[in-house]
Scaffold this motif. Sequence first.
Motif, short mmCIF file in Angstrom:
data_model
loop_
_atom_site.label_atom_id
_atom_site.label_comp_id
_atom_site.label_asym_id
_atom_site.label_seq_id
_atom_site.Cartn_x
_atom_site.Cartn_y
_atom_site.Cartn_z
N MET A 62 0.85 -1.19 0.00
CA MET A 62 0.00 0.00 0.00
C MET A 62 0.88 1.25 0.00
O MET A 62 1.76 1.38 0.85
CB MET A 62 -0.90 0.01 1.25
N ARG A 63 0.65 2.14 -0.94
CA ARG A 63 1.40 3.39 -0.97
C ARG A 63 0.61 4.47 -0.25
O ARG A 63 -0.55 4.73 -0.57
CB ARG A 63 1.68 3.82 -2.41
N ILE A 64 1.23 5.09 0.73
CA ILE A 64 0.61 6.18 1.46
C ILE A 64 1.42 7.44 1.23
O ILE A 64 2.52 7.40 0.69
CB ILE A 64 0.49 5.85 2.97
N THR A 65 0.88 8.58 1.62
CA THR A 65 1.56 9.85 1.39
C THR A 65 2.71 10.04 2.38
O THR A 65 2.78 9.38 3.42
CB THR A 65 0.59 11.02 1.53
N LEU A 66 3.59 10.98 2.05
CA LEU A 66 4.70 11.30 2.95
C LEU A 66 4.18 11.76 4.32
O LEU A 66 4.75 11.41 5.36
CB LEU A 66 5.56 12.41 2.34
N ALA A 67 3.11 12.54 4.31
CA ALA A 67 2.54 13.02 5.57
C ALA A 67 2.04 11.87 6.43
O ALA A 67 2.23 11.85 7.66
CB ALA A 67 1.39 13.99 5.27
N GLU A 68 1.41 10.89 5.82
CA GLU A 68 0.94 9.72 6.56
C GLU A 68 2.12 8.91 7.08
O GLU A 68 2.06 8.33 8.17
CB GLU A 68 0.07 8.85 5.67
N GLU A 69 3.21 8.86 6.30
CA GLU A 69 4.39 8.12 6.75
C GLU A 69 4.99 8.76 8.00
O GLU A 69 5.34 8.05 8.95
CB GLU A 69 5.42 8.06 5.62
N ILE A 70 5.10 10.08 8.00
CA ILE A 70 5.60 10.78 9.19
C ILE A 70 4.68 10.50 10.38
O ILE A 70 5.13 10.21 11.49
CB ILE A 70 5.66 12.30 8.93
N THR A 71 3.38 10.58 10.15
CA THR A 71 2.41 10.34 11.21
C THR A 71 2.51 8.92 11.75
O THR A 71 2.48 8.70 12.97
CB THR A 71 0.98 10.61 10.70
N LEU A 72 2.64 7.97 10.86
CA LEU A 72 2.72 6.57 11.27
C LEU A 72 3.95 6.32 12.13
O LEU A 72 3.89 5.57 13.12
CB LEU A 72 2.75 5.68 10.03
N LEU A 73 5.07 6.96 11.79
CA LEU A 73 6.28 6.82 12.59
C LEU A 73 6.10 7.40 13.99
O LEU A 73 6.74 6.94 14.95
CB LEU A 73 7.45 7.53 11.91
N SER A 74 5.22 8.37 14.11
CA SER A 74 5.05 9.07 15.39
C SER A 74 4.03 8.42 16.31
O SER A 74 3.99 8.72 17.51
CB SER A 74 4.64 10.52 15.14
N LEU A 75 3.17 7.56 15.76
CA LEU A 75 2.10 6.96 16.57
C LEU A 75 2.63 5.80 17.40
O LEU A 75 3.28 4.90 16.88
CB LEU A 75 0.96 6.47 15.67
N ASP A 76 2.32 5.81 18.67
CA ASP A 76 2.63 4.66 19.52
C ASP A 76 1.79 3.48 19.04
O ASP A 76 0.57 3.60 18.91
CB ASP A 76 2.33 4.99 20.98
N ASP A 77 2.43 2.35 18.76
CA ASP A 77 1.73 1.22 18.17
C ASP A 77 0.58 0.70 19.03
O ASP A 77 -0.43 0.21 18.51
CB ASP A 77 2.71 0.07 17.90
N GLU A 78 0.72 0.80 20.34
CA GLU A 78 -0.31 0.25 21.22
C GLU A 78 -1.35 1.30 21.63
O GLU A 78 -2.54 1.08 21.51
CB GLU A 78 0.35 -0.37 22.45
N SER A 79 -0.88 2.45 22.12
CA SER A 79 -1.83 3.45 22.62
C SER A 79 -2.41 4.30 21.49
O SER A 79 -3.51 4.84 21.62
CB SER A 79 -1.14 4.37 23.64
N GLY A 80 -1.66 4.44 20.38
CA GLY A 80 -2.13 5.28 19.29
C GLY A 80 -1.94 6.76 19.54
O GLY A 80 -2.43 7.58 18.77
N ALA A 81 -1.21 7.12 20.59
CA ALA A 81 -0.93 8.53 20.88
C ALA A 81 0.23 9.01 20.01
O ALA A 81 1.12 8.24 19.66
CB ALA A 81 -0.59 8.70 22.36
N VAL A 82 0.22 10.30 19.69
CA VAL A 82 1.28 10.89 18.87
C VAL A 82 2.44 11.32 19.77
O VAL A 82 2.24 12.07 20.73
CB VAL A 82 0.76 12.10 18.08
N LYS A 83 3.63 10.86 19.45
CA LYS A 83 4.83 11.27 20.18
C LYS A 83 5.39 12.54 19.54
O LYS A 83 5.24 12.75 18.34
CB LYS A 83 5.88 10.17 20.12
N GLN A 84 6.05 13.38 20.35
CA GLN A 84 6.68 14.61 19.86
C GLN A 84 5.71 15.41 18.99
O GLN A 84 6.01 15.82 17.88
CB GLN A 84 7.96 14.30 19.07
N ARG A 85 4.54 15.64 19.54
CA ARG A 85 3.44 16.17 18.73
C ARG A 85 3.75 17.51 18.05
O ARG A 85 3.39 17.71 16.89
CB ARG A 85 2.18 16.32 19.61
N GLN A 86 4.40 18.42 18.75
CA GLN A 86 4.65 19.73 18.13
C GLN A 86 5.57 19.60 16.91
O GLN A 86 5.27 20.13 15.84
CB GLN A 86 5.27 20.69 19.14
N SER A 87 6.67 18.89 17.07
CA SER A 87 7.60 18.71 15.95
C SER A 87 6.95 17.92 14.82
O SER A 87 7.16 18.21 13.64
CB SER A 87 8.87 18.01 16.42
#
Length: 216
Positions: free
Chosen positions: A1-26
Motif C-alpha cells: 500500500m502506498r501512502i503519502t509522505l505526511a501519513e508516513e511521518i504520522t505513522l512513525l510518530s504513533l505509539d503502536d499500542e496506545s495510538g498517541a502521537v509522540k513529539q506532537r509539536q515537531s
Amino acid sequence: MRITLAEEITLLSLDDESGAVKQRQSVGWAVAGALLIELVLAKRVRVSGTYLELVDSPPIGEELLDGRAESIRTWMRGRSKRRVSDWLAKDQAKAIGAAVERLSGRGVVVEERRKALGMFPVRRFPEADGTVERELRERLAAAVLKGAEPDERTASLIAVIHAAGLHGLAFPGSPGKEIKARTAELADGQWAAESIRSAIRDMRLAMAAVTAATVT
C-alpha cells in the motif's frame, strides 16, 4: 500500500499500542511540511524562494493531497503568492489530524474513543495493519543505515525527518550521532529541486522561530 509522505511521518510518530502521537509539536510541523512537499512533487503548488504559488493542474486523485490543495487555494484568497512559512504555521496544528483520519480510512490504524479520568473525551489511533509501517521502516533503514541510494520520495521523507529532528522516532535504538550525520548528508544531496529545498528550509526556519518564542 502506498501512502503519502505526511501519513508516513504520522505513522512513525504513533505509539503502536496506545495510538498517541509522540513529539506532537515537531511532528505537526513535519506533517505540514510533508504535505506541502508532496504537492510540490505532484506539481500542484510551486515554491519560489520563500513564497508559495498554486499551479493550475488537475486533481491528483489522493483525497488528503487534493483537500490540502483546495485549502491552500482558499487561504490564498485570490493572491498569486503567499509566504510558505505562513501556510506551514497555519497548517501544522491541523495536519496530524488530517493524516491520521486518512490512515484510519485506509485501515492502517483504528480509531478508539475513550474518556480520560472518566470525563474528558480522548481519541487514539493504535495500529491495525503493521505491514505498512514495517515496510516504511525497512525502506528508511536501507537508505540511512545500509547506505542504499534513496528515490526522490524517500529522500524527501528523510529530509523532513532530519529538518524536524525526528531521528529518534524513525530510527529508535540507533546511534544518534551517526543517524544525524547520514540524514544530513541525504537531506543536503542534489536529489531535490529548488522548490523542495525551499519548502524544507522554510519549515526549519518556522520551527526554529516558534521554538525560540516558546523558550523566551
